[in-house]
Every structure is written in C-alpha cells, then in structure tokens.
Write a protein that holds these residues in place. Structure first.
Motif, short mmCIF file in Angstrom:
data_model
loop_
_atom_site.label_atom_id
_atom_site.label_comp_id
_atom_site.label_asym_id
_atom_site.label_seq_id
_atom_site.Cartn_x
_atom_site.Cartn_y
_atom_site.Cartn_z
N GLU A 121 15.26 -45.00 76.83
CA GLU A 121 16.46 -44.59 77.54
C GLU A 121 17.72 -44.68 76.69
O GLU A 121 18.63 -43.84 76.81
N ALA A 122 17.80 -45.66 75.80
CA ALA A 122 19.01 -45.85 75.00
C ALA A 122 19.33 -44.65 74.12
O ALA A 122 20.50 -44.44 73.75
N PHE A 123 18.32 -43.83 73.80
CA PHE A 123 18.55 -42.67 72.93
C PHE A 123 18.88 -41.40 73.70
O PHE A 123 19.31 -40.42 73.11
N VAL A 124 18.67 -41.41 75.02
CA VAL A 124 18.73 -40.16 75.79
C VAL A 124 20.17 -39.71 76.04
O VAL A 124 20.56 -38.59 75.68
N ALA A 125 20.99 -40.55 76.68
CA ALA A 125 22.35 -40.15 77.02
C ALA A 125 23.17 -39.79 75.78
O ALA A 125 23.89 -38.78 75.80
N PRO A 126 23.12 -40.57 74.69
CA PRO A 126 23.90 -40.18 73.50
C PRO A 126 23.49 -38.81 72.96
O PRO A 126 24.35 -38.04 72.53
N LEU A 127 22.19 -38.51 73.00
CA LEU A 127 21.73 -37.21 72.52
C LEU A 127 22.21 -36.08 73.44
O LEU A 127 22.72 -35.06 72.98
N LEU A 128 22.08 -36.28 74.75
CA LEU A 128 22.55 -35.27 75.70
C LEU A 128 24.05 -35.05 75.57
O LEU A 128 24.53 -33.91 75.65
N GLU A 129 24.80 -36.11 75.35
CA GLU A 129 26.25 -36.00 75.19
C GLU A 129 26.60 -35.18 73.96
O GLU A 129 27.47 -34.30 74.01
N LYS A 130 25.92 -35.43 72.85
CA LYS A 130 26.21 -34.69 71.62
C LYS A 130 25.95 -33.20 71.78
O LYS A 130 26.63 -32.38 71.15
N LEU A 131 24.98 -32.86 72.63
CA LEU A 131 24.58 -31.46 72.78
C LEU A 131 25.25 -30.78 73.97
O LEU A 131 24.96 -29.61 74.26
N GLY A 132 26.13 -31.49 74.66
CA GLY A 132 26.84 -30.90 75.79
C GLY A 132 25.99 -30.75 77.04
O GLY A 132 26.29 -29.91 77.90
N LEU A 133 24.96 -31.56 77.18
CA LEU A 133 24.03 -31.45 78.31
C LEU A 133 24.18 -32.58 79.33
O LEU A 133 23.70 -32.46 80.46
N LEU A 134 24.84 -33.65 78.95
CA LEU A 134 24.86 -34.84 79.80
C LEU A 134 25.54 -34.58 81.14
O LEU A 134 25.10 -35.08 82.18
N ALA A 135 26.59 -33.80 81.15
CA ALA A 135 27.37 -33.57 82.37
C ALA A 135 26.56 -32.86 83.45
O ALA A 135 26.92 -32.92 84.63
N PHE A 136 25.46 -32.22 83.08
CA PHE A 136 24.64 -31.52 84.06
C PHE A 136 23.65 -32.45 84.77
O PHE A 136 23.06 -32.06 85.78
N MET A 137 23.45 -33.66 84.24
CA MET A 137 22.38 -34.51 84.71
C MET A 137 22.87 -35.57 85.70
O MET A 137 23.83 -36.30 85.42
N ASP A 138 22.19 -35.66 86.81
CA ASP A 138 22.50 -36.66 87.83
C ASP A 138 21.73 -37.95 87.64
O ASP A 138 22.10 -38.99 88.20
#
Length: 225
Positions: A121-138
């Motif tokens: 889990e520690a690697f997921v949000a930082p990766l999504l944030e870098k790629l502009g995908l985090l804001a879509f995930m609930d």
C-alpha cells in the motif's frame, strides 16, 4: 462485446491494468540483484514475475531457474528491493493509453472507483499521485492492507464496504488470472485488459466476462447513466 454492466463501483488492479510499472520494478530488481551479487534479470522476466505482490516477485527474482534460497536470503532480498523500489517507484512508470481519458468519463457517471492491488500500500498512492490518477480513487486496498490479498475475495469485499456499495453492484477490471479468480470468488463480474501482465499466460484463456484493449472501451459497456 455484447454484454452490458450496471455497476455502482469499479475497482481496478494497478500494475498491468492502469499503469505499466515494469520499468521501475525492473530497475529496482537490477539494483537489488547487484547488491546481493546475483545475476541480472531482463525486463521481460520481471514482467512475468509480477502479479502476486512484492514478496513473491522477490522470491521469483532470486529462485526461478536458479534453485531455492534460504529464508534469510529471501528476507535480505525483500529488504533490498523495498529500499530500491522506494527510489524508483514512479520514475519511469506510465499510465496506459486510454486510462486518463476513461477515468473522467467514469467519474462523470457518478461511479465510485478504487484500486485493489497486491502492491504494498505504501507505494500505491504516491505512484497514483505522480501520474494524476489519485484524485479519481475513493479507496486503495494494497497487498498488505489486510491479512488477505488477491486472489482471496476479501480485498474486493473490503473495497465495497469502504465505498458503501453492495458486493453485487461492483465490477472488477484487471489484467490477470489472479484478478479474475479474485473477482469470481468475490461474486463480481470481471473484465481483463489484453496488454497487461499475466505471468506468461495468454489472457484470453482466463475465466472472465470480457476483454478490453483500452480502458476507453469500458464506459460504452456501462448502462448506469
């Protein structure tokens, strides 16, 4: 594909589904293997080892075609890989074509979305944030969020609970037999991407409800508008 789906939530696998992360994983693998004095692996080998979480990836890196290693060597390899992947995560990983186009369309339909992955889990949000995908995930459910990981159904059930959607109202999108089996056990329909990582097995041989060559093919299959 003629079948239509009416989900209230869509859950995605990460590696091989939303993002091509092999370049970063392969670089961390090269650094780990060099640190341990082991022979390198190709990107293709690394890709074939992805899917069941970082501990399994490290075990495969050290053992496949090379024979067993003791538990302390596996632990040493895991610690080394985690250290190096913390540095490489997001450097070369890219979102697959169609992902950044499809997610806003799904969001506009009022769908809940989340990532259910075996990546720590520690690697997921930082990766999504870098790629502009985090804001879509609930919700994010990683491989170490719970005691269970895919193909156990609990990660998908947990994601449903977190977003307040009944299990029968969710859809899984993945790229592997591991994702398909998880969804089947959870009682969810599942679509698989044709371009991802499936441990060397042809994805069209897996038990799923359909195949997608791009995520932009998903919105037209949904009827909840």
């Amino acid at each position: 594909m003629s079948r239509k789906f009416s989900p209230q939530a869509v859950f995605f696998d990460l590696d091989g589904t939303l993002v091509d992360s092999v370049p970063d994983l392969a670089e961390a693998a090269r650094r780990m293997l060099a640190e341990l004095g082991e022979a390198p692996r190709t990107d293709a080998e690394v890709a074939s080892f992805v899917g069941k979480g970082i501990p399994v990836l490290v075990e495969r890196l050290l053992t496949v075609g090379r024979g067993p290693v003791p538990e302390d060597r596996l632990a040493q390899g895991l610690a080394s890989f985690l250290k190096h992947y913390d540095d490489t995560n997001g450097l070369l990983t890219t979102a697959y074509p169609g992902v950044l186009e499809a997610l806003p369309l799904l969001l506009a339909r009022g769908l809940k979305m989340g990532v259910v992955t075996n990546k720590a889990e520690a690697f997921v949000a930082p990766l999504l944030e870098k790629l502009g995908l985090l804001a879509f995930m609930d919700v994010i459910v990683g491989g170490d969020t719970l005691a269970q990981k895919k193909p156990d159904p609990e990660p998908l059930w947990h994601a449903c609970t977190q977003v307040g959607v009944a299990r029968e109202a969710a859809l899984m999108v993945g790229d592997s037999g591991n994702d398909a089996l998880c969804a089947r056990r959870a009682g969810l329909p599942v679509l698989l991407m044709t371009y991802g990582y499936n441990e060397g097995v042809a994805v069209d041989t897996e038990d799923c409800d359909g195949l997608l060559s791009s995520l932009v093919e998903l919105p037209p299959l949904l009827t909840n508008t």
